[in-house]
Enzyme design. Structure first.
Site, PDB file in Angstrom:
ATOM      1  N   ASP A  40       0.878  -1.217  -0.004  1.00  0.00           N
ATOM      2  CA  ASP A  40       0.144   0.012  -0.055  1.00  0.00           C
ATOM      3  C   ASP A  40       0.626   1.307  -0.081  1.00  0.00           C
ATOM      4  O   ASP A  40       0.642   2.228  -0.668  1.00  0.00           O
ATOM      5  CB  ASP A  40      -0.804   0.082   1.186  1.00  0.00           C
ATOM      6  N   LEU A  86     -22.414 -23.112 -24.401  1.00  0.00           N
ATOM      7  CA  LEU A  86     -22.303 -24.232 -24.522  1.00  0.00           C
ATOM      8  C   LEU A  86     -23.364 -25.146 -24.313  1.00  0.00           C
ATOM      9  O   LEU A  86     -24.263 -24.667 -23.599  1.00  0.00           O
ATOM     10  CB  LEU A  86     -21.176 -24.967 -23.287  1.00  0.00           C
ATOM     11  N   LYS A 163     -16.953 -25.723 -14.224  1.00  0.00           N
ATOM     12  CA  LYS A 163     -17.985 -24.990 -14.801  1.00  0.00           C
ATOM     13  C   LYS A 163     -18.008 -23.518 -13.709  1.00  0.00           C
ATOM     14  O   LYS A 163     -18.621 -23.993 -12.896  1.00  0.00           O
ATOM     15  CB  LYS A 163     -19.119 -25.281 -15.413  1.00  0.00           C
ATOM     16  N   GLU A 221     -13.549 -16.620 -17.256  1.00  0.00           N
ATOM     17  CA  GLU A 221     -14.988 -16.340 -16.615  1.00  0.00           C
ATOM     18  C   GLU A 221     -14.492 -15.337 -15.257  1.00  0.00           C
ATOM     19  O   GLU A 221     -13.603 -15.842 -14.551  1.00  0.00           O
ATOM     20  CB  GLU A 221     -15.147 -17.489 -15.917  1.00  0.00           C
ATOM     21  N   CYS A 459     -40.904  -8.085  19.952  1.00  0.00           N
ATOM     22  CA  CYS A 459     -39.988  -9.060  19.827  1.00  0.00           C
ATOM     23  C   CYS A 459     -40.581 -10.226  20.500  1.00  0.00           C
ATOM     24  O   CYS A 459     -41.435 -10.145  21.521  1.00  0.00           O
ATOM     25  CB  CYS A 459     -39.010  -8.749  21.030  1.00  0.00           C
ATOM     26  N   CYS A 477     -34.284  -6.175  18.276  1.00  0.00           N
ATOM     27  CA  CYS A 477     -34.821  -6.063  19.374  1.00  0.00           C
ATOM     28  C   CYS A 477     -33.648  -5.288  20.122  1.00  0.00           C
ATOM     29  O   CYS A 477     -32.657  -5.884  20.155  1.00  0.00           O
ATOM     30  CB  CYS A 477     -35.145  -6.986  20.155  1.00  0.00           C
TER      31      CYS A 477
END
Length: 774
Positions: A40, A86, A163, A221, A459, A477
């Protein structure tokens, strides 16, 4: 503008290369070579240099991953090569039918095979040209006498790949530099989302190869890991936004964000699976099979799913499919099937495509993970933080190998969005393939007399009014005496990662609360033998063991106690960070949010929660009572005079990082001289002398860490293991006892499986550490 010197130019280039290598090692190889804080700092320094000298900015600089200005719209672009989807197969019989079809097609072609089997695709030089692209193999010689009907088609290799449930991308590189990233679209036309693609750290901005090809196209992907997806939904739920239905939708929606800064925050990942080269690059990269293609992608700097496998028969394909159908729930990302391809790229080329699909590949889908059932009722749960969660009570149904009878409805906003009625037919799925949830309602099947479920206003446990805080999706609550909140708080306090009170389980917690013996966590330390033996099925022996366990828990370190207090968003890692900065409860309880958020890794929201928690009188009283009971509320002071001098040296190092090159060199020389004088150049781990481990599960054992852990950095896990007497190494070998597996385990995990090394999740590691007392 400042004058650019050769020294500055060379330094900037060196800085850029260091950051590129560190990013590749972290995001692709999963083998960090640089501390996060160092990365960083160096990135910030590079940004400052490029701001001062704009002429130094290059397209593959790490600073160019996030664009400054949001896009106004996405431009449609034509794919260099059609990006086909596919064909699906939903069982093994359909897979066999596909095999018969491609074999029959092969015999019908009755053409001569081109050998060696070479994978080359011609791409025109300009990505702006709109001509159709065709697959060719003009460079490989034709071998006579080798036609299709003379080949033993039953012996052709397949390659199986998981996949990934995400969004397909087409990446174009010119002279090794990423110039375009496009969505699938309709397969012919997609959208240019290059600015967003550049934010994905596992996609190289520049190929890792000297003298790259003129034109390269990579397909793969983009996806969200389960952990990242859940974090995104948690944030959206908290601010009242509609949650994403699944990681695939979230990935697709993220990629189409006009503001790349939003995309960068969502931490998309990418697996590459296909590579296309220009025809005239024959002497550069040679590959003849899909398996070789995947290896080449790795060499070019891409992340490739490590679970691919070459299979010599359909029986092996079936075994691979069945294995991953069972094991996929252990993966850090979603997979909805197995992609089966012919491994030979030449055979792929000969078979070609139908109008929709390639003939040489098919997606073998897993059994449905979504299934319809009927809502028989809705109950409401109260969590330890008071969060109210509606839960659908379902007609039992089999889903992913288990019987599902209940499913989460998340919160009142989600409930309203679904417009759920008792008696509705709903679609249920495993969220992240783990927790069942209601995905959608089928209103067309709703019974005429079905009643809409209304969220309670009070509640269900304590009957106090419920509230919905501003900017939150969760109803709560806020009664600190609520039995449900108390039960959750006690269970959390006793958990292994907190005070680790052996024997204080759910049933006993229920008894203690119902009997009125315990109304606060602090009451646990006032329990007597007489109190405990008055409970059902609690004998003297069990009571004595519990009292001993509670006595032992008082010595747990301050970081565990802080985690056990159950402050919102303060998990084990944040508790560790906070107790390092605030070594006593007095210091933390008096700190303002502005002080707390100076801790690296603690944001303003968490800081506000911590400050507010310690301002509540009931919580102040709890802390005082725990201190009186003898519970550890401070970290042992392990700071020697030398360690304090080390802090000064570290401050000098930080100062050096902000100076110009000459001043920096002088300060670095000073640091080096201090090293020679024997000054320790690293901060002593404040947890190292909390507990001296005499024995335990981890002592003398060898560990390897791989992947991104859910709540800890790997250096934190390493410190904890070493404190417990274990050893951490960087590579897997026959001497490795355990591998701790996080998100995207990579090649280390693959090797560990082959060697039979025992796998541990982060939670299992924490359990083992809890046994040792760490």
């Amino acid at each position: 503008m400042a004058k650019l010197t050769l020294e500055v130019e060379q330094y900037t280039q060196n800085l850029r290369e260091k950051l590129q290598e560190a990013g590749y090692s972290y995001y692709v190889l999963d083998q960090p070579i640089m501390e996060d804080a160092v990365y960083d700092h160096l990135l910030r320094e590079l940004q400052e240099l490029e701001s001062q000298y704009p002429q130094l900015i290059v397209s593959d600089s790490p600073t160019q991953r996030v664009g400054e200005k949001p896009a106004t719209k996405f431009v449609s672009v034509k794919h260099n090569i059609p990006l086909y989807s596919l064909e699906n197969a939903f069982n093994i019989q359909e897979l066999k039918s596909w095999q018969e079809r491609w074999q029959r097609q092969t015999l019908l072609e009755n053409q001569r095979l081109t050998l060696p089997l070479r994978g080359e695709v011609k791409i025109k030089n300009s990505i702006d040209e709109s001509d159709n692209f065709s697959t060719v193999n003009s460079l490989a010689p034709v071998i006579t006498g080798s036609n299709f009907d003379e080949i033993d088609l039953a012996s052709v290799d397949y390659i199986c790949e998981l996949k990934i449930d995400g969004s397909a991308l087409a990446l174009t590189y010119e002279n090794g530099l990423l110039v375009r990233g496009a969505t699938r679209g309709d397969g012919i036309m997609g959208e240019d989302i290059t600015q967003n693609v550049k934010t994905i750290n596992s996609i190289p901005l520049k190929l890792k190869v000297d003298n790259p090809p003129l034109l390269v196209e990579v397909r793969g992907e983009a996806f969200l890991s389960i952990n990242v997806f859940e974090n995104i939904n948690a944030e959206r739920e908290k601010i009242g936004e509609i949650i994403f239905a699944n990681p695939r939708n979230a990935a697709a929606g993220t990629l189409r964000q006009l503001d790349s800064k939003i995309v960068a925050k969502r931490r998309l990942d990418f697996f590459a699976y296909t590579l296309y080269l220009e025809e005239n690059e024959s002497n550069f990269l040679q590959f003849y099979t899909q398996s070789q293609c995947l290896e080449l992608l790795k060499k070019l700097g891409f992340k490739v799913n490590p679970n691919g496998q070459v299979c010599s028969s359909l029986n092996e394909v079936e075994a691979y499919y069945q294995y991953w159908d069972k094991q996929r729930e252990n993966l850090p990302y979603l997979t909805d099937g197995v992609v089966v391809k012919l491994n030979s790229l030449s055979l792929q080329e000969k078979l070609g495509f139908t109008q929709k699909y390639p003939r040489w590949a098919i997606a073998l889908k897993y059994p449905a993970e979504e299934i319809p059932t009927i809502v028989q009722g809705v109950t409401v749960q109260v969590g330890r933080t008071g969060a109210i969660t509606p839960v659908a009570e379902l007609k039992p149904v089999q889903l992913a190998g288990t019987t599902v009878q209940r499913a989460s409805l998340h919160n009142s906003d989600r409930l309203a969005e679904l417009d759920l009625h008792i008696g509705d037919t709903v679609i249920v799925r495993k969220a992240g393939e783990i927790i069942p949830e209601v995905v959608r309602v089928l209103p067309e099947l709703r019974p005429k007399k079905a009643q809409r479920f209304q969220m309670p206003t009070h509640c269900p446990e304590c009957s106090q009014p419920l509230i919905k805080p501003r900017n939150e999706a969760v109803t709560r609550c806020i009664n600190t005496s609520c039995p449900a909140i108390l039960r959750g708080s006690l269970a959390h306090w006793a958990s292994r990662a907190a005070l680790d009170i052996n024997g204080l389980g759910e049933k006993l917690v229920q008894q203690l609360v119902n009997s009125g013996l315990v109304k606060s966590v602090a009451d646990l330390y006032n329990l007597t033998m007489e109190d405990l033996t008055s409970l059902e099925r609690m004998g003297k022996k069990s009571a004595n063991k519990l009292i001993e366990a509670m006595g032992t828990s008082k010595a747990q370190p301050w970081r565990r106690v802080l985690y056990g207090l159950g402050i919102r968003h303060v998990g084990t890692v944040n508790a560790e960070l906070l107790t390092q900065k605030f070594p006593t409860v007095a210091q933390l309880s008096q700190a303002k949010a502005t002080d707390i958020e100076t801790v690296h890794g603690i944001g303003p929201e968490i800081a506000q929660y911590v400050e507010q928690w310690f301002r509540v009188p009931a919580n102040q009283n709890l802390v005082e009572r725990l201190k009186i009971a003898g519970v550890t509320m401070e970290t042992k002071d392990s700071t020697s005079g030398m360690a304090k001098l080390t802090e000064t040296v570290l401050a000098i190092q930080n100062l050096a990082a902000r100076q110009n090159l000459v001043a920096r060199q002088n300060l670095e020389n000073l640091v080096e001289r201090l090293k020679i004088a024997g000054v320790t150049m690293e901060t002593k781990d404040s947890t190292s002398d909390v507990v001296e481990v005499q024995s335990g599960l981890l002592r003398g054992k060898t560990f390897v860490l791989t992947g991104t852990l859910p709540t800890m950095r790997r250096d934190e896990a390493k410190n904890l293991i070493q404190n417990a007497g274990g050893k951490v190494t960087s590579s897997v070998s026959s001497k490795t006892d355990f591998i701790v597996v996080g998100e995207d385990g990579g090649s280390k995990l693959e090797k560990a499986k082959k060697l039979g090394v025992k796998e541990l999740s982060e939670s299992e590691l924490l359990e083992a550490l809890a046994v040792t007392g760490i």
